[in-house]
Design a protein around this motif. Structure first.
Motif, PDB file in Angstrom:
ATOM      1  N   ARG A 204       1.067  -1.432   0.490  1.00 57.18           N
ATOM      2  CA  ARG A 204      -0.153   0.087   0.171  1.00 57.18           C
ATOM      3  C   ARG A 204       0.784   1.012  -0.206  1.00 57.18           C
ATOM      4  NH1 ARG A 204      -5.774   0.171   3.031  1.00 57.18           N
ATOM      5  NH2 ARG A 204      -6.338   0.978   1.316  1.00 57.18           N
ATOM      6  N   PHE A 214      -7.838   7.671  -5.245  1.00 60.61           N
ATOM      7  CA  PHE A 214      -9.233   6.739  -5.903  1.00 60.61           C
ATOM      8  C   PHE A 214     -10.400   6.716  -5.454  1.00 60.61           C
ATOM      9  CE2 PHE A 214      -5.498   4.239  -4.308  1.00 60.61           C
ATOM     10  CZ  PHE A 214      -5.290   3.367  -5.826  1.00 60.61           C
ATOM     11  N   HIS A 216     -14.290   6.628  -6.251  1.00 63.47           N
ATOM     12  CA  HIS A 216     -15.347   5.083  -5.930  1.00 63.47           C
ATOM     13  C   HIS A 216     -16.318   5.956  -5.874  1.00 63.47           C
ATOM     14  CE1 HIS A 216     -13.839   2.351  -2.413  1.00 63.47           C
ATOM     15  NE2 HIS A 216     -12.558   2.717  -2.888  1.00 63.47           N
ATOM     16  N   ILE A 266     -14.484   1.786  -9.239  1.00 64.18           N
ATOM     17  CA  ILE A 266     -12.972   2.149  -8.376  1.00 64.18           C
ATOM     18  C   ILE A 266     -12.109   2.808  -9.478  1.00 64.18           C
ATOM     19  CG2 ILE A 266     -11.209   1.650  -6.771  1.00 64.18           C
ATOM     20  CD1 ILE A 266     -12.900  -0.615  -5.801  1.00 64.18           C
ATOM     21  N   GLU A 306      -3.801  -2.921  -4.625  1.00 65.46           N
ATOM     22  CA  GLU A 306      -4.454  -2.285  -4.241  1.00 65.46           C
ATOM     23  C   GLU A 306      -5.979  -1.450  -5.028  1.00 65.46           C
ATOM     24  OE1 GLU A 306      -5.527   0.837  -1.955  1.00 65.46           O
ATOM     25  OE2 GLU A 306      -3.529  -0.199  -1.282  1.00 65.46           O
ATOM     26  N   THR A 307      -6.040  -1.309  -6.356  1.00 67.87           N
ATOM     27  CA  THR A 307      -7.111  -0.928  -6.778  1.00 67.87           C
ATOM     28  C   THR A 307      -8.833  -2.138  -6.778  1.00 67.87           C
ATOM     29  OG1 THR A 307      -5.747  -0.102  -8.272  1.00 67.87           O
ATOM     30  CG2 THR A 307      -7.951  -0.297  -8.660  1.00 67.87           C
ATOM     31  N   GLN A 311      -8.832  -1.717  -2.266  1.00 64.69           N
ATOM     32  CA  GLN A 311     -10.337  -1.100  -2.054  1.00 64.69           C
ATOM     33  C   GLN A 311     -11.005  -1.268  -2.254  1.00 64.69           C
ATOM     34  OE1 GLN A 311      -9.859   2.906  -2.774  1.00 64.69           O
ATOM     35  NE2 GLN A 311      -7.399   2.579  -1.580  1.00 64.69           N
ATOM     36  N   GLU A 314     -11.780  -2.689   1.486  1.00 67.11           N
ATOM     37  CA  GLU A 314     -12.268  -1.241   2.496  1.00 67.11           C
ATOM     38  C   GLU A 314     -13.381  -0.613   1.938  1.00 67.11           C
ATOM     39  OE1 GLU A 314      -9.269   1.998   2.496  1.00 67.11           O
ATOM     40  OE2 GLU A 314      -8.457   1.704   3.837  1.00 67.11           O
ATOM     41  N   TYR A 315     -13.950  -0.509   0.548  1.00 66.51           N
ATOM     42  CA  TYR A 315     -15.437  -0.274   0.186  1.00 66.51           C
ATOM     43  C   TYR A 315     -16.536  -1.923   0.947  1.00 66.51           C
ATOM     44  CZ  TYR A 315     -19.970  -1.085  -2.014  1.00 66.51           C
ATOM     45  OH  TYR A 315     -20.894  -0.696  -2.988  1.00 66.51           O
TER      46      TYR A 315
END
Length: 389
Positions: A204, A214, A216, A266, A306-307, A311, A314-315
């Protein structure tokens, strides 16, 4: 169901029935992939059809003219886009002088997602409808002199009924992330081994040093420009692998109009310039998210992880989603907190000699996959917990 008045039919296209008729058959936990809007969009944009090797042949059951059961079905001229690999079967079949393709396939095209494959109207006795459709599927194979029928990633209860009617079960391993009421990403990291935590933080940080930010974007808020960029990235991934995308731009844009509530984009940006993207398919009713369709126009180390993964995790944490399915295969997902899950497909081979050979193969493969999953468990990314008395 009245046996004397029930009738099996083959639909050459979903447009032969209405969305209301099809969707009325879906169980509450069917998810977005089984919806009329998803399957019809594949057909209407030419992603499936005779020219793609996916000839539409949905099997439906009517009683007194009313639709009471269905299976999403295709006649396949190849084995691309299935994620259950039977190329060696096809080769062996043809070496015996037999024709393996076309074969009957009950599945969601290009989507290795477990779910109902045998649909029945609510309020009716499911078992006779299920049995009638399975028998009908086998009759399609016999009457059309097909080599086989394959039902990919059905529910466990459906797999058992398919097995009772002569289908052979085959194991597949996927990797899923599970949310244990995490408060944030750091809380999730705290459940991993020290080595895994350090690696994830390092990955990260590599992306963060590139000044990547990023966006969203819920499906309903994505602009045409967002979808244009997404498809550019998606297409580029296939080009880099010297392949052609299964899905076209028209499909994604039609899906965005019909099912925006199930889509979440994303987009990775550097200095307001987009450079990568991933698309999530969201099923809030079942508390699941499906990771799909990653792509980038510039290579940056760890940007993919990460993408497409972090991410998305985290969503899920933010929206209290319980399960994140990152797609088929990929042991590398375990290092990022995903755990192996075994799901099954069901296979019916018309030729008795070849069927027996496949059964022996599947018996050996089952043992091998069980050993493989046991080995993976020894490398769990999760910390061991103390057992207290």
């Amino acid at each position: 169901m009245s046996p004397e008045q029930s009738q099996l039919e083959i639909l050459d296209s979903l447009v032969e029935i209405t969305a209301a008729e099809w969707n009325a058959l879906l169980p509450a936990d069917a998810g977005p992939f089984l919806k009329y809007e998803f399957l019809a969009s594949l057909e209407e944009t030419g992603c499936v059809g005779p020219n793609t090797g996916w000839q539409v042949a949905h099997l439906v059951l009517r009683d007194k003219g009313q639709l009471i059961g269905a299976m999403p079905m295709y006649l396949k001229q190849h084995s691309y886009g299935e994620f259950v690999f039977d190329w060696s079967w096809a080769q062996a079949y043809e070496q015996r002088g037999l024709q393996y393709y076309p074969k009957a396939l009950c599945a969601i095209p290009f989507s290795p997602v477990q779910g109902s494959r045998i649909l029945s109207a609510p309020g009716l006795d499911r078992l006779p409808i299920e049995q009638t459709l399975i028998t009908g599927l086998k009759n399609v194979v016999i009457h059309n002199q097909l080599s086989s029928a394959h039902v990919l990633f059905p529910l466990q209860s459906e797999a058992k009924e398919l097995e009772s009617q002569g289908f052979m079960l085959r194991d597949s391993v996927q990797f899923h992330w599970h949310n244990h009421d995490f408060q944030n990403f750091e809380h999730f990291l705290s459940t991993l081994t020290m080595k895994r935590r350090k690696n994830l933080r390092r990955e990260r940080e590599q992306v963060n040093k590139e000044a990547i930010r990023f966006r969203h974007i819920p499906g309903g808020q994505a602009s045409d420009a967002d979808w244009d960029f997404f498809y550019r990235c998606y297409q580029n991934t296939y080009i880099e692998h010297q392949s052609s995308p299964y899905l076209n731009e028209a499909f994604f844009k039609l899906l965005a109009k019909r099912m925006p509530e199930h889509l979440h984009l994303i987009i990775a940006q550097r200095n307001e310039t987009p450079i990568a993207t991933s698309l999530l398919i969201v099923d809030k009713a079942s508390s699941k998210v499906y990771g799909r369709y990653w792509g980038a126009i510039e290579y940056i180390p760890c940007l993919h992880f990460e993408t497409a993964y972090y991410q998305a995790i985290e969503y899920c944490i933010e929206h209290h989603i319980q399960t994140f399915e990152g797609g088929a295969q990929g042991e590398h997902k375990m290092a990022r907190g995903f755990l192996p899950t075994t799901i099954q497909s069901a296979h019916y081979i018309a030729d008795p000699i070849f069927s027996s050979a496949v059964q022996h193969f599947l018996d050996r493969e089952h043992q091998g996959i069980a050993a493989y999953v046991d080995e993976l468990a020894e490398h769990s990314p999760l910390k061991s917990t103390k057992v207290l008395i």
